[in-house]
Design an enzyme around this catalytic site. Sequence first.
Site, PDB file in Angstrom:
ATOM      1  N   GLU A 297       1.117  -9.861  15.049  1.00  0.00           N
ATOM      2  CA  GLU A 297       1.870  -8.777  15.710  1.00  0.00           C
ATOM      3  C   GLU A 297       1.021  -7.521  15.915  1.00  0.00           C
ATOM      4  O   GLU A 297       1.323  -6.691  16.764  1.00  0.00           O
ATOM      5  CB  GLU A 297       3.093  -8.405  14.867  1.00  0.00           C
ATOM      6  CG  GLU A 297       2.721  -7.846  13.491  1.00  0.00           C
ATOM      7  CD  GLU A 297       3.895  -7.358  12.669  1.00  0.00           C
ATOM      8  OE1 GLU A 297       5.018  -7.319  13.184  1.00  0.00           O
ATOM      9  OE2 GLU A 297       3.675  -7.010  11.490  1.00  0.00           O
TER      10      GLU A 297
ATOM     11  N   GLU B 252       0.817  -1.230   0.000  1.00  0.00           N
ATOM     12  CA  GLU B 252       0.000   0.000   0.000  1.00  0.00           C
ATOM     13  C   GLU B 252       0.847   1.276   0.000  1.00  0.00           C
ATOM     14  O   GLU B 252       0.478   2.266  -0.625  1.00  0.00           O
ATOM     15  CB  GLU B 252      -0.966   0.020   1.184  1.00  0.00           C
ATOM     16  CG  GLU B 252      -0.344  -0.337   2.508  1.00  0.00           C
ATOM     17  CD  GLU B 252      -0.855   0.523   3.665  1.00  0.00           C
ATOM     18  OE1 GLU B 252      -0.434   0.250   4.795  1.00  0.00           O
ATOM     19  OE2 GLU B 252      -1.634   1.451   3.446  1.00  0.00           O
TER      20      GLU B 252
ATOM     21  N   ARG C  77       3.418 -27.667  27.345  1.00  0.00           N
ATOM     22  CA  ARG C  77       3.351 -26.199  27.406  1.00  0.00           C
ATOM     23  C   ARG C  77       2.299 -25.613  26.471  1.00  0.00           C
ATOM     24  O   ARG C  77       1.857 -26.264  25.525  1.00  0.00           O
ATOM     25  CB  ARG C  77       4.689 -25.601  26.944  1.00  0.00           C
ATOM     26  CG  ARG C  77       5.788 -25.729  27.953  1.00  0.00           C
ATOM     27  CD  ARG C  77       7.086 -25.219  27.354  1.00  0.00           C
ATOM     28  NE  ARG C  77       8.165 -25.333  28.313  1.00  0.00           N
ATOM     29  CZ  ARG C  77       9.439 -25.263  28.019  1.00  0.00           C
ATOM     30  NH1 ARG C  77       9.824 -25.110  26.769  1.00  0.00           N
ATOM     31  NH2 ARG C  77      10.360 -25.364  28.950  1.00  0.00           N
TER      32      ARG C  77
ATOM     33  N   GLY D 153       2.272  -9.147   9.926  1.00  0.00           N
ATOM     34  CA  GLY D 153       1.019  -8.842   9.224  1.00  0.00           C
ATOM     35  C   GLY D 153       0.545  -7.423   9.431  1.00  0.00           C
ATOM     36  O   GLY D 153      -0.515  -7.047   8.940  1.00  0.00           O
TER      37      GLY D 153
ATOM     38  N   GLN E 112       9.947 -15.013   8.183  1.00  0.00           N
ATOM     39  CA  GLN E 112       8.791 -15.233   7.301  1.00  0.00           C
ATOM     40  C   GLN E 112       8.953 -14.592   5.931  1.00  0.00           C
ATOM     41  O   GLN E 112       8.205 -14.878   5.013  1.00  0.00           O
ATOM     42  CB  GLN E 112       7.525 -14.619   7.917  1.00  0.00           C
ATOM     43  CG  GLN E 112       7.062 -15.287   9.166  1.00  0.00           C
ATOM     44  CD  GLN E 112       6.239 -14.325  10.022  1.00  0.00           C
ATOM     45  OE1 GLN E 112       5.030 -14.360   9.973  1.00  0.00           O
ATOM     46  NE2 GLN E 112       6.890 -13.489  10.799  1.00  0.00           N
TER      47      GLN E 112
ATOM     48  N   ASP F 188       1.789  -9.408   3.774  1.00  0.00           N
ATOM     49  CA  ASP F 188       0.624  -9.127   4.618  1.00  0.00           C
ATOM     50  C   ASP F 188      -0.703  -9.437   3.919  1.00  0.00           C
ATOM     51  O   ASP F 188      -1.731  -9.576   4.589  1.00  0.00           O
ATOM     52  CB  ASP F 188       0.613  -7.655   5.041  1.00  0.00           C
ATOM     53  CG  ASP F 188       1.845  -7.251   5.835  1.00  0.00           C
ATOM     54  OD1 ASP F 188       2.534  -8.144   6.350  1.00  0.00           O
ATOM     55  OD2 ASP F 188       2.112  -6.036   5.930  1.00  0.00           O
TER      56      ASP F 188
END
Length: 344
Positions: free
Chosen positions: A223, A104, A163, A171, A275, A128
Amino acid sequence: MRIGILTGGGDCPGLNPAIRGFVLKALEYGWECRGYLNGWKGLVEGSYKPLVLEDVQDIIIQGGTILGSSRTNPFRPGKEADLEATLKNIKEHGLDAVVALGGEDTLGVANKLHKLGIPAVGVPKTMDNDLNATDFTFGFDSAVAVATESIDRLRDTARSHNRVMVVEVMGRHAGWVALYSGIAGGADWITLPEVDLNVEEMCNHLLSVRERGRNYSIVVASEGTEIPQSEDADQTLDAFGHMILRDRGVGEYLAKEIEIRTGIETRFAVLGHIQRGGAPSVFDRVLASRLGMKAAELVKNGEFGKMASIQSNQIVGVNLEDAVASLKTVPDTMYEEAKVLFKR
Ligand code: F6P
């Protein structure tokens, strides 16, 4: 014809296949291609390298971008000299069109340049997947594959140590990577920027999973998930003016809350830029190649102010304005759909 091409914003797998697709099509048209270096910075500084067949023939398997990238924004307030330099260089370098590969921010600049009369075309990239007017952006599929593989690995430790494992994925303001990798990785809970965080509901669910006899759980957190922030929280901004989300510590915050509220030992892992690296997935190689070729076609047809896009598996041209006017976020219905899978 002489065309300038550049890659801006965060790098992601697929940029090189898209450059390759564009250049191979441009060579078919007999055009000269110039690769401007490090995003819009290259046009501000007038730094470029010629792109010929030898430069692109082997890059379909390479992650990152052979042109370099940055978050330089020549429209940023106070950067008027950068905009002037950009316009001057486009003219003096004799560019007949500028092709921008980006998200963007980068495509927002392309759109503004187009409105100033510059022949600009866009290609949608971003891990994203938050650009409108296209079903997918390249980089997303590869990022989701890495995140999912990471979740698979973290599951082993979660199971072995009884755990909860919280996995924080990128993102920015859209939770697509969290949603897709959470579904694919069989997460027990997913948190997104689009959905109000309900820590109590999440913890109750994690406890019920344990009561059912399963000794571990996986939480995938975007995030951008809204968490309480202290007033003196770090608000460092990147060159485009966005807050650096990694510093908010979503994974760490959730892991602490889960351990306090449930008493279950909890760890977190932040995947970060892992990533964004590595070879593009097959899907991204094909998508980026098709979009790159389409960008050349848009230039050939004089369809400026457009972005190459994929819609229902057809590669089409859409208005840049429609792509950047607002972010494509995860609809509530998709999150509700995913929640059914948490019960597994
Ligand atoms: O927009 C892509 C993205 O990877 C986001 O998911 C993330 O928040 C941001 O870029 C990180 O940016 P940088 O590489 O500047 O740290």
